[in-house]
Design a protein around this motif. Structure first.
Motif, PDB file in Angstrom:
ATOM      1  N   PRO A   1      -8.294 -25.113  10.819  1.00  0.00           N
ATOM      2  CA  PRO A   1      -8.567 -23.267  11.312  1.00  0.00           C
ATOM      3  C   PRO A   1      -8.292 -22.908  12.213  1.00  0.00           C
ATOM      4  O   PRO A   1      -9.074 -21.964  12.850  1.00  0.00           O
ATOM      5  CB  PRO A   1     -10.059 -23.576  10.136  1.00  0.00           C
ATOM      6  CG  PRO A   1      -9.343 -24.695   9.340  1.00  0.00           C
ATOM      7  CD  PRO A   1      -9.136 -25.325   9.617  1.00  0.00           C
ATOM      8  N   LYS A   2      -9.502 -24.053  13.466  1.00  0.00           N
ATOM      9  CA  LYS A   2      -9.342 -23.349  14.520  1.00  0.00           C
ATOM     10  C   LYS A   2      -7.795 -23.038  15.469  1.00  0.00           C
ATOM     11  O   LYS A   2      -8.169 -23.038  16.490  1.00  0.00           O
ATOM     12  CB  LYS A   2     -10.591 -24.509  15.360  1.00  0.00           C
ATOM     13  CG  LYS A   2     -11.339 -24.051  16.454  1.00  0.00           C
ATOM     14  CD  LYS A   2     -11.696 -25.500  17.270  1.00  0.00           C
ATOM     15  CE  LYS A   2     -12.423 -24.933  18.545  1.00  0.00           C
ATOM     16  NZ  LYS A   2     -13.875 -26.289  19.019  1.00  0.00           N
ATOM     17  N   THR A   3      -7.421 -24.458  14.949  1.00  0.00           N
ATOM     18  CA  THR A   3      -5.724 -23.997  16.235  1.00  0.00           C
ATOM     19  C   THR A   3      -5.094 -23.150  15.888  1.00  0.00           C
ATOM     20  O   THR A   3      -4.378 -22.341  16.398  1.00  0.00           O
ATOM     21  CB  THR A   3      -5.189 -25.638  15.523  1.00  0.00           C
ATOM     22  OG1 THR A   3      -5.597 -26.499  16.039  1.00  0.00           O
ATOM     23  CG2 THR A   3      -3.748 -25.802  16.327  1.00  0.00           C
ATOM     24  N   ALA A   4      -5.239 -22.552  13.434  1.00  0.00           N
ATOM     25  CA  ALA A   4      -4.904 -21.579  14.023  1.00  0.00           C
ATOM     26  C   ALA A   4      -4.618 -19.908  14.404  1.00  0.00           C
ATOM     27  O   ALA A   4      -4.189 -19.401  14.173  1.00  0.00           O
ATOM     28  CB  ALA A   4      -5.827 -21.550  12.152  1.00  0.00           C
ATOM     29  N   THR A   5      -6.094 -20.560  15.152  1.00  0.00           N
ATOM     30  CA  THR A   5      -6.111 -19.175  15.751  1.00  0.00           C
ATOM     31  C   THR A   5      -5.709 -18.523  17.491  1.00  0.00           C
ATOM     32  O   THR A   5      -4.850 -18.485  18.621  1.00  0.00           O
ATOM     33  CB  THR A   5      -7.685 -19.359  16.496  1.00  0.00           C
ATOM     34  OG1 THR A   5      -8.515 -20.509  17.488  1.00  0.00           O
ATOM     35  CG2 THR A   5      -8.369 -18.833  15.019  1.00  0.00           C
ATOM     36  N   LEU A   6      -4.436 -20.351  17.274  1.00  0.00           N
ATOM     37  CA  LEU A   6      -4.009 -20.435  18.232  1.00  0.00           C
ATOM     38  C   LEU A   6      -2.741 -20.196  18.142  1.00  0.00           C
ATOM     39  O   LEU A   6      -1.555 -19.861  19.153  1.00  0.00           O
ATOM     40  CB  LEU A   6      -4.232 -21.923  19.151  1.00  0.00           C
ATOM     41  CG  LEU A   6      -5.501 -22.052  20.257  1.00  0.00           C
ATOM     42  CD1 LEU A   6      -5.692 -23.585  20.047  1.00  0.00           C
ATOM     43  CD2 LEU A   6      -6.764 -20.861  20.571  1.00  0.00           C
TER      44      LEU A   6
ATOM     45  N   ARG B   1      -0.242 -16.907  19.325  1.00  0.00           N
ATOM     46  CA  ARG B   1      -0.186 -16.959  20.315  1.00  0.00           C
ATOM     47  C   ARG B   1       1.231 -17.937  21.026  1.00  0.00           C
ATOM     48  O   ARG B   1       2.009 -17.677  22.623  1.00  0.00           O
ATOM     49  CB  ARG B   1      -1.224 -18.010  21.313  1.00  0.00           C
ATOM     50  CG  ARG B   1      -2.324 -16.629  21.189  1.00  0.00           C
ATOM     51  CD  ARG B   1      -3.597 -17.319  21.623  1.00  0.00           C
ATOM     52  NE  ARG B   1      -3.922 -17.589  23.067  1.00  0.00           N
ATOM     53  CZ  ARG B   1      -4.824 -17.789  23.690  1.00  0.00           C
ATOM     54  NH1 ARG B   1      -5.341 -18.365  23.307  1.00  0.00           N
ATOM     55  NH2 ARG B   1      -4.861 -18.181  25.066  1.00  0.00           N
TER      56      ARG B   1
END
Length: 274
Positions: A86-91, A94
């Motif tokens: 989930p945290k990497t999904a925000t990156l 980009r």
């Protein structure tokens, strides 16, 4: 005390930087992108995936890393969506769009992400300053025609910057014989070698100069162009007069080896003022 993470790709540069870190006694950790092993056989690297980039960055921070240096070549990895946390999904969004563009835009975004985790991103010359020569001749001496060819090649490389293509060109007698694109320096010099007889307008005049420089506006903390003894051998095989590059903007791996190869082949090596 500074702790450096060496993000190691393929080629000789990570080896030189790891040796420099060890010689200076600097605390460090080595990391590799999964699927792209470096030549650091005894480094016991931490391996990571782009799909789990955020946990990897958190791990570096937990280990006390505060400085990061990127070194060596990698290719764009094939992403597996099912592995994205989930945290990497925000990156990932980009990076995905930039993976279809040039290296410079993608690398800038990678630097930005590392800086968001409060890592200081530095260039290879911050770890091993001797790898980036200042202006001057390392071997031989270019003729006036060679200097003109180097100036013309520098103009061409500067013109490539807007398209985010390669970082090198070969010019002989004022004519561009080849430019560097995705296949890289070796492929460009091999092309020149295979067409040496027919590309030069006058065999009695300047044999040609290979010129290398960073792209205009490039972030010099990452992806600096690199030369080494193998490049000198390839330039000799292409029957060139020598190699010139932007002083302070190109990494020279094994400078002594480069000079030895150049002197044996009769080539000049010139760190040229921009």
């Amino acid at each position: 005390m500074t702790k450096t993470a060496l993000i190691a790709g393929q080629g000789g540069l990570p080896v030189h930087l790891l040796n420099a870190l060890r010689r200076s006694g600097q605390d460090h950790v080595v990391a590799e992108l999964d699927g792209f092993p470096s030549e650091l056989a005894d480094a016991d690297p931490v391996r990571f995936r782009v799909e789990r980039l955020a946990p990897f960055l958190d791990r570096l921070a937990d280990q006390g890393v505060d400085r990061v240096v990127f070194a060596g070549a990698i290719r764009r990895p094939r992403l597996e969506p099912g592995l994205i946390d989930p945290k990497t999904a925000t990156l990932v969004p980009r990076l995905l769009g930039l993976m279809q563009k040039g290296d410079d835009a993608l690398l800038r975004e990678v630097i930005a992400i590392f800086e968001e985790w409060e890592f200081e991103v530095v260039g290879a010359d911050a770890v091993a300053p001797d790898l980036v020569p200042g202006p001057g001749l390392l071997a031989g001496a270019p003729s006036e025609d060679d200097r003109k060819d180097a100036a013309r090649a520098a103009e061409i490389v500067a013109g490539l910057a807007a398209l985010d293509l390669g970082q090198g060109a070969v010019v002989a007698q004022g004519l561009c014989l080849a430019v560097e694109t995705l296949p890289g320096t070796d492929a460009m010099l091999a092309f020149v070698a295979g067409h040496a007889a027919g590309l030069r307008s006058d065999p009695a005049k300047a044999k040609g100069t290979f010129y290398k420089a960073p792209k205009f506006g490039q972030d010099r903390r990452i992806d600096l162009p690199t030369l080494g003894p193998a490049t000198v051998r390839a330039a000799a095989h292409a029957s060139l007069a020598g190699i010139a590059w932007e002083a302070g903007g190109v990494i020279c791996l094994d400078r002594a080896g480069m000079v030895a190869e150049a002197e044996a082949a009769g080539l000049f090596l010139w760190a040229r003022e921009p």
